[in-house]
Design an enzyme around this catalytic site. Structure first.
Site, PDB file in Angstrom:
ATOM      1  N   LYS A  24      67.357  96.920 100.372  1.00  0.00           N
ATOM      2  CA  LYS A  24      66.067  97.129 101.038  1.00  0.00           C
ATOM      3  C   LYS A  24      66.090  96.621 102.488  1.00  0.00           C
ATOM      4  O   LYS A  24      65.580  97.266 103.390  1.00  0.00           O
ATOM      5  CB  LYS A  24      64.957  96.427 100.241  1.00  0.00           C
ATOM      6  CG  LYS A  24      64.686  97.087  98.890  1.00  0.00           C
ATOM      7  CD  LYS A  24      63.539  96.466  98.161  1.00  0.00           C
ATOM      8  CE  LYS A  24      63.859  95.150  97.501  1.00  0.00           C
ATOM      9  NZ  LYS A  24      64.848  95.196  96.412  1.00  0.00           N
ATOM     10  N   GLU A  78      69.559  73.591 103.028  1.00  0.00           N
ATOM     11  CA  GLU A  78      68.216  73.651 103.643  1.00  0.00           C
ATOM     12  C   GLU A  78      67.130  72.942 102.829  1.00  0.00           C
ATOM     13  O   GLU A  78      66.109  72.538 103.374  1.00  0.00           O
ATOM     14  CB  GLU A  78      67.801  75.102 103.929  1.00  0.00           C
ATOM     15  CG  GLU A  78      67.518  75.943 102.714  1.00  0.00           C
ATOM     16  CD  GLU A  78      67.185  77.403 103.085  1.00  0.00           C
ATOM     17  OE1 GLU A  78      67.942  78.038 103.843  1.00  0.00           O
ATOM     18  OE2 GLU A  78      66.156  77.894 102.596  1.00  0.00           O
ATOM     19  N   HIS A 107      64.544  79.388 107.973  1.00  0.00           N
ATOM     20  CA  HIS A 107      64.221  80.376 106.928  1.00  0.00           C
ATOM     21  C   HIS A 107      62.904  81.088 107.295  1.00  0.00           C
ATOM     22  O   HIS A 107      61.935  81.092 106.536  1.00  0.00           O
ATOM     23  CB  HIS A 107      64.097  79.688 105.561  1.00  0.00           C
ATOM     24  CG  HIS A 107      64.380  80.614 104.418  1.00  0.00           C
ATOM     25  ND1 HIS A 107      65.130  80.261 103.335  1.00  0.00           N
ATOM     26  CD2 HIS A 107      64.009  81.900 104.194  1.00  0.00           C
ATOM     27  CE1 HIS A 107      65.200  81.268 102.484  1.00  0.00           C
ATOM     28  NE2 HIS A 107      64.529  82.284 102.995  1.00  0.00           N
ATOM     29  N   GLN A 108      62.951  81.674 108.466  1.00  0.00           N
ATOM     30  CA  GLN A 108      61.735  82.194 109.104  1.00  0.00           C
ATOM     31  C   GLN A 108      61.665  83.717 109.071  1.00  0.00           C
ATOM     32  O   GLN A 108      60.636  84.304 109.413  1.00  0.00           O
ATOM     33  CB  GLN A 108      61.758  81.682 110.567  1.00  0.00           C
ATOM     34  CG  GLN A 108      60.531  81.913 111.368  1.00  0.00           C
ATOM     35  CD  GLN A 108      60.776  81.588 112.846  1.00  0.00           C
ATOM     36  OE1 GLN A 108      61.663  80.793 113.179  1.00  0.00           O
ATOM     37  NE2 GLN A 108      60.026  82.192 113.727  1.00  0.00           N
ATOM     38  N   ALA A 109      62.779  84.356 108.681  1.00  0.00           N
ATOM     39  CA  ALA A 109      62.874  85.810 108.844  1.00  0.00           C
ATOM     40  C   ALA A 109      61.733  86.570 108.170  1.00  0.00           C
ATOM     41  O   ALA A 109      61.290  87.603 108.654  1.00  0.00           O
ATOM     42  CB  ALA A 109      64.221  86.301 108.320  1.00  0.00           C
ATOM     43  N   PHE A 110      61.247  86.042 107.049  1.00  0.00           N
ATOM     44  CA  PHE A 110      60.213  86.779 106.283  1.00  0.00           C
ATOM     45  C   PHE A 110      58.815  86.582 106.858  1.00  0.00           C
ATOM     46  O   PHE A 110      57.867  87.269 106.460  1.00  0.00           O
ATOM     47  CB  PHE A 110      60.203  86.291 104.822  1.00  0.00           C
ATOM     48  CG  PHE A 110      59.594  84.923 104.678  1.00  0.00           C
ATOM     49  CD1 PHE A 110      60.299  83.798 105.003  1.00  0.00           C
ATOM     50  CD2 PHE A 110      58.283  84.779 104.253  1.00  0.00           C
ATOM     51  CE1 PHE A 110      59.725  82.541 104.897  1.00  0.00           C
ATOM     52  CE2 PHE A 110      57.696  83.526 104.147  1.00  0.00           C
ATOM     53  CZ  PHE A 110      58.428  82.397 104.470  1.00  0.00           C
ATOM     54  N   ASP A 165      69.582  81.779 109.859  1.00  0.00           N
ATOM     55  CA  ASP A 165      68.190  81.610 109.412  1.00  0.00           C
ATOM     56  C   ASP A 165      68.133  80.841 108.090  1.00  0.00           C
ATOM     57  O   ASP A 165      67.073  80.345 107.722  1.00  0.00           O
ATOM     58  CB  ASP A 165      67.522  82.979 109.235  1.00  0.00           C
ATOM     59  CG  ASP A 165      66.041  82.844 108.901  1.00  0.00           C
ATOM     60  OD1 ASP A 165      65.346  82.120 109.655  1.00  0.00           O
ATOM     61  OD2 ASP A 165      65.574  83.411 107.900  1.00  0.00           O
ATOM     62  N   ARG A 193      71.293  84.196 102.402  1.00  0.00           N
ATOM     63  CA  ARG A 193      71.185  82.879 101.766  1.00  0.00           C
ATOM     64  C   ARG A 193      72.290  81.995 102.335  1.00  0.00           C
ATOM     65  O   ARG A 193      73.401  82.470 102.597  1.00  0.00           O
ATOM     66  CB  ARG A 193      71.353  82.970 100.247  1.00  0.00           C
ATOM     67  CG  ARG A 193      70.114  83.469  99.506  1.00  0.00           C
ATOM     68  CD  ARG A 193      68.963  82.449  99.492  1.00  0.00           C
ATOM     69  NE  ARG A 193      67.765  82.954  98.841  1.00  0.00           N
ATOM     70  CZ  ARG A 193      66.762  83.598  99.460  1.00  0.00           C
ATOM     71  NH1 ARG A 193      66.822  83.821 100.753  1.00  0.00           N
ATOM     72  NH2 ARG A 193      65.707  83.994  98.788  1.00  0.00           N
TER      73      ARG A 193
HETATM   74  P1  NAI Z   1      68.383  94.300  97.607  1.00  0.00           P
HETATM   75  O1  NAI Z   1      68.633  93.930  96.193  1.00  0.00           O
HETATM   76  O2  NAI Z   1      67.451  95.415  97.908  1.00  0.00           O
HETATM   77  O3  NAI Z   1      69.769  94.616  98.330  1.00  0.00           O
HETATM   78  C1  NAI Z   1      70.957  93.907  98.098  1.00  0.00           C
HETATM   79  C2  NAI Z   1      72.127  94.844  98.303  1.00  0.00           C
HETATM   80  O4  NAI Z   1      73.308  94.064  98.086  1.00  0.00           O
HETATM   81  C3  NAI Z   1      72.147  96.009  97.310  1.00  0.00           C
HETATM   82  O5  NAI Z   1      72.380  97.218  97.994  1.00  0.00           O
HETATM   83  C4  NAI Z   1      73.279  95.655  96.354  1.00  0.00           C
HETATM   84  O6  NAI Z   1      73.962  96.805  95.845  1.00  0.00           O
HETATM   85  C5  NAI Z   1      74.186  94.833  97.246  1.00  0.00           C
HETATM   86  N1  NAI Z   1      75.038  93.905  96.502  1.00  0.00           N
HETATM   87  C6  NAI Z   1      74.691  93.126  95.459  1.00  0.00           C
HETATM   88  N2  NAI Z   1      75.734  92.396  95.045  1.00  0.00           N
HETATM   89  C7  NAI Z   1      76.759  92.731  95.843  1.00  0.00           C
HETATM   90  C8  NAI Z   1      78.133  92.325  95.912  1.00  0.00           C
HETATM   91  N3  NAI Z   1      78.634  91.426  95.055  1.00  0.00           N
HETATM   92  N4  NAI Z   1      78.905  92.862  96.878  1.00  0.00           N
HETATM   93  C9  NAI Z   1      78.413  93.797  97.727  1.00  0.00           C
HETATM   94  N5  NAI Z   1      77.142  94.227  97.702  1.00  0.00           N
HETATM   95  C10 NAI Z   1      76.339  93.698  96.779  1.00  0.00           C
HETATM   96  O7  NAI Z   1      67.895  92.950  98.298  1.00  0.00           O
HETATM   97  P2  NAI Z   1      67.109  92.804  99.681  1.00  0.00           P
HETATM   98  O8  NAI Z   1      65.648  92.847  99.434  1.00  0.00           O
HETATM   99  O9  NAI Z   1      67.713  93.708 100.690  1.00  0.00           O
HETATM  100  O10 NAI Z   1      67.453  91.265 100.052  1.00  0.00           O
HETATM  101  C11 NAI Z   1      68.778  90.843 100.302  1.00  0.00           C
HETATM  102  C12 NAI Z   1      68.801  89.322 100.373  1.00  0.00           C
HETATM  103  O11 NAI Z   1      68.096  88.877 101.516  1.00  0.00           O
HETATM  104  C13 NAI Z   1      68.055  88.621  99.210  1.00  0.00           C
HETATM  105  O12 NAI Z   1      68.868  88.530  98.061  1.00  0.00           O
HETATM  106  C14 NAI Z   1      67.745  87.284  99.793  1.00  0.00           C
HETATM  107  O13 NAI Z   1      68.799  86.382  99.498  1.00  0.00           O
HETATM  108  C15 NAI Z   1      67.693  87.534 101.300  1.00  0.00           C
HETATM  109  N6  NAI Z   1      66.341  87.324 101.834  1.00  0.00           N
HETATM  110  C16 NAI Z   1      66.173  86.495 102.912  1.00  0.00           C
HETATM  111  C17 NAI Z   1      64.913  86.256 103.438  1.00  0.00           C
HETATM  112  C18 NAI Z   1      64.714  85.373 104.636  1.00  0.00           C
HETATM  113  O14 NAI Z   1      63.549  85.061 104.981  1.00  0.00           O
HETATM  114  N7  NAI Z   1      65.743  84.956 105.326  1.00  0.00           N
HETATM  115  C19 NAI Z   1      63.728  86.849 102.821  1.00  0.00           C
HETATM  116  C20 NAI Z   1      64.014  87.768 101.736  1.00  0.00           C
HETATM  117  C21 NAI Z   1      65.279  87.977 101.259  1.00  0.00           C
END
Ligand code: NAI
Length: 331
Positions: A153, A263, A295-298, A258, A234
């Site tokens: 996403k 953290e 951890h501000q991106a969201f 971020d 993360r």
């Molecule tokens: P998502 O689940 O939509 O996308 C993750 C992608 O990674 C998927 O396309 C999946 O196929 C792929 N993937 C999963 N395991 C894998 C692996 N072992 N090797 C290669 N690709 C792999 O998740 P979304 O919503 O895009 O979020 C991604 C990450 O962003 C979250 O898990 C979270 O840790 C982080 N995040 C950070 C935020 C922030 O404020 N800094 C806020 C929200 C999320």
């Protein structure tokens, strides 16, 4: 329903109150959830927690004893709960899997641009009445190769934005999406090729066993010298000490951070009166080419509205006993 909201932050309080619209009784708590604070949930059927709370098995047992039946995450990630144990003792869990991928993707690109064009340095310089441009040369994003690790996403929105800049996009993901190839001209590749060919690498995979320290010494050594690395995924996706070593040698030319492996207890809080005990963070803070955010991106208005709204919708849904699409289920 009476809901104990643990670990409430000042920036989300208003959003939660507005979304609740007086329907539930909210017990707003500054405390993190842990074994010492769990008793604060007494009298509540549900609790709501965030990414730094401790919902391990002993805490869940105590919650169960207090009569708590539901745990609602105000986040997408839920690696701080023993989900299998919660399920075993009959505590149902819900989360907010998507609240604004744009928020995180746009922040990611903002960090890329700020590092590239040295915006923080130039701002501080001007505050000192130094209007010189020495040391501020950046590069055009157009035609640069960006490696996106994880195009779910968030990663796909990063791809969309960077496609607009004219970047060449390489993606490493376990699932391939033909739409991204057609729409943004991305090229799926293996991780080694992505690391070797990218000028900028950005991380958007979840933190799981396979992705823990996915960026470490050997992989960093295979990257282009002076590569830009962005982590808004993360903290533990990168081996932070290896990144520091690479920053010292110039192998990594820019680092946008971020999220941070350590953290917990540091981010989201004002420590300006404390003595910093974390030597790794202290070293990171000395680099001019490192941009750290807490951890501000969201953190956008849209994301906070969505988190609050979906949290209460989730709770309403499971309270009624129905199935909820945002329920956390362990197989
Ligand atoms: P998502 O689940 O939509 O996308 C993750 C992608 O990674 C998927 O396309 C999946 O196929 C792929 N993937 C999963 N395991 C894998 C692996 N072992 N090797 C290669 N690709 C792999 O998740 P979304 O919503 O895009 O979020 C991604 C990450 O962003 C979250 O898990 C979270 O840790 C982080 N995040 C950070 C935020 C922030 O404020 N800094 C806020 C929200 C999320």
């Amino acid at each position: 329903m009476k809901i104990a909201i643990f670990n409430i932050h000042s920036w989300e309080k208003e959003y939660l109150e507005t979304a609740n619209a007086g329907k539930n009784t909210l017990k707003m708590l500054d405390a993190y959830l842990n074994i010492d604070t769990v008793k604060l949930a007494e009298g509540c059927e549900a609790i709501s927690i965030f990414t730094e709370d401790d919902a391990s098995a002993p805490v869940l047992d105590k919650l169960h004893e207090l009569g708590v039946r539901f745990v609602a995450f105000r986040s997408a990630g839920f690696n701080n709960i023993d989900a299998a144990h919660a399920q075993k003792i009959g505590i149902r869990m819900v989360r907010v899997p998507e609240y604004s991928p744009n928020a995180i993707a746009e922040f990611t690109v903002a960090v890329m641009l700020a590092l590239n064009r040295k915006l923080i340095r130039s701002h501080y310089r001007i505050m000192q009445m130094d209007f010189s441009l020495d040391g501020l040369v950046g590069f055009d994003m157009n035609n640069k190769t960006v490696g996106i690790i994880g195009a779910g996403k968030i990663g796909r929105v990063v791809a969309k934005i960077l496609h607009g800049f004219g970047c060449k996009l390489l993606v490493y993901d376990i699932v391939e999406d033909p739409f991204l190839i057609k729409e943004y001209g991305i090229e799926y590749t293996d991780l080694d090729t992505l690391c070797k060919q990218s000028d900028i690498i950005t991380l958007h995979v979840p933190l799981v066993e396979d992705t823990h320290h996915i960026i470490y010494k050997k992989r960093i050594a295979s990257m282009k010298k002076g590569v830009m690395l962005i982590n808004a995924g993360r903290g533990a996706l990168v081996h932070t000490q290896d990144v520091i070593d690479a920053l010292k040698s110039g192998q990594i030319g820019y680092f946008g951070m971020d999220v941070y492996e350590e953290e917990k207890g540091l981010y989201f809080e004002d420590h300006s009166e404390d003595i910093l005990q974390d030597d790794i963070m202290a070293r990171l803070m000395t680099f001019k080419n490192v941009l750290i955010s807490s951890h501000q991106a969201f953190l956008t208005d849209t994301a906070l509205k969505n988190i609050a709204r979906i949290t209460f919708e989730n709770l309403e849904c499971i309270e009624k006993g129905g199935t909820c699409i945002n329920e956390i289920c362990v197989k």
